[in-house]
Design a protein around this motif. Structure first.
Motif, PDB file in Angstrom:
ATOM      1  N   ASP A 118      10.139  -2.306  -4.564  1.00  0.00           N
ATOM      2  CA  ASP A 118      11.230  -1.366  -4.306  1.00  0.00           C
ATOM      3  C   ASP A 118      11.551  -1.439  -2.809  1.00  0.00           C
ATOM      4  N   ASP A 119      12.616  -0.781  -2.388  1.00  0.00           N
ATOM      5  CA  ASP A 119      13.078  -0.917  -0.996  1.00  0.00           C
ATOM      6  C   ASP A 119      12.016  -0.534   0.021  1.00  0.00           C
ATOM      7  N   GLU A 120      11.269   0.550  -0.234  1.00  0.00           N
ATOM      8  CA  GLU A 120      10.249   0.945   0.742  1.00  0.00           C
ATOM      9  C   GLU A 120       9.141  -0.089   0.803  1.00  0.00           C
ATOM     10  N   GLU A 121       8.681  -0.541  -0.348  1.00  0.00           N
ATOM     11  CA  GLU A 121       7.646  -1.579  -0.356  1.00  0.00           C
ATOM     12  C   GLU A 121       8.146  -2.835   0.343  1.00  0.00           C
ATOM     13  N   LYS A 122       9.404  -3.153   0.070  1.00  0.00           N
ATOM     14  CA  LYS A 122       9.978  -4.386   0.595  1.00  0.00           C
ATOM     15  C   LYS A 122      10.072  -4.357   2.122  1.00  0.00           C
ATOM     16  N   TRP A 123      10.699  -3.333   2.671  1.00  0.00           N
ATOM     17  CA  TRP A 123      11.044  -3.349   4.088  1.00  0.00           C
ATOM     18  C   TRP A 123      10.127  -2.507   4.970  1.00  0.00           C
ATOM     19  N   VAL A 124       9.186  -1.791   4.383  1.00  0.00           N
ATOM     20  CA  VAL A 124       8.237  -1.030   5.188  1.00  0.00           C
ATOM     21  C   VAL A 124       6.844  -1.642   5.059  1.00  0.00           C
ATOM     22  N   ASN A 125       6.379  -1.775   3.847  1.00  0.00           N
ATOM     23  CA  ASN A 125       4.998  -2.226   3.632  1.00  0.00           C
ATOM     24  C   ASN A 125       4.844  -3.743   3.595  1.00  0.00           C
ATOM     25  N   PHE A 165       7.230  -6.123   5.191  1.00  0.00           N
ATOM     26  CA  PHE A 165       8.401  -6.573   5.934  1.00  0.00           C
ATOM     27  C   PHE A 165       8.428  -8.091   6.119  1.00  0.00           C
ATOM     28  N   SER A 191       8.990 -10.019   2.874  1.00  0.00           N
ATOM     29  CA  SER A 191      10.349  -9.764   2.378  1.00  0.00           C
ATOM     30  C   SER A 191      11.388 -10.462   3.237  1.00  0.00           C
ATOM     31  N   ARG A 234      18.142  -6.198   8.937  1.00  0.00           N
ATOM     32  CA  ARG A 234      16.715  -5.855   8.952  1.00  0.00           C
ATOM     33  C   ARG A 234      15.950  -6.502  10.109  1.00  0.00           C
TER      34      ARG A 234
END
Length: 117
Positions: free
Chosen positions: A35-42, A44, A47, A77
């Protein structure tokens, strides 16, 4: 994230074999697992690398609209100048392939500004 890495490894293998459509499929499947949080936070770095390769593969396959979407995401990003310039260079290549030379010049000027020129 293990399945994401497996898909990325498979995509890189397909790329090395010039199987670009398969590369795209593995990249999309891997990115869809996050999901977006996993992708770009956890995740990065992973991704970013996957989206960057996706933009390149879509371009090589002639899917300019899909390539532009992925390339725009990596530009937005990007955490540093080097990452942004990678996206801008691909943008220049896309403009060139479309014979959009005013776009080439416009984007080249943006790159030059990053170098203080």
């Amino acid at each position: 994230a293990a399945m994401v890495q497996i898909n990325f490894d498979a995509a890189k293998y397909c790329e090395s074999r010039s199987a670009f459509s398969s590369t795209i499929q593995f990249l999309r499947k891997g990115l869809d697992l996050l999901d977006d949080e996993e992708k770009w936070v956890n995740n990065f770095e992973l991704s970013f690398e996957m989206t960057e390769l996706l933009a390149k593969m879509e371009f090589i396959n002639g899917n300019l609209d899909e390539s532009k979407i992925a390339n725009k995401e990596i530009f937005i990003r990007a955490k540093n100048t080097e990452m942004k310039i990678k996206a801008l260079v691909l943008d220049i290549e896309m403009h060139s392939a479309s014979c959009d030379f005013s776009g080439v010049i416009r984007t080249t000027r943006i790159v030059l500004r990053y170098f203080g020129i």
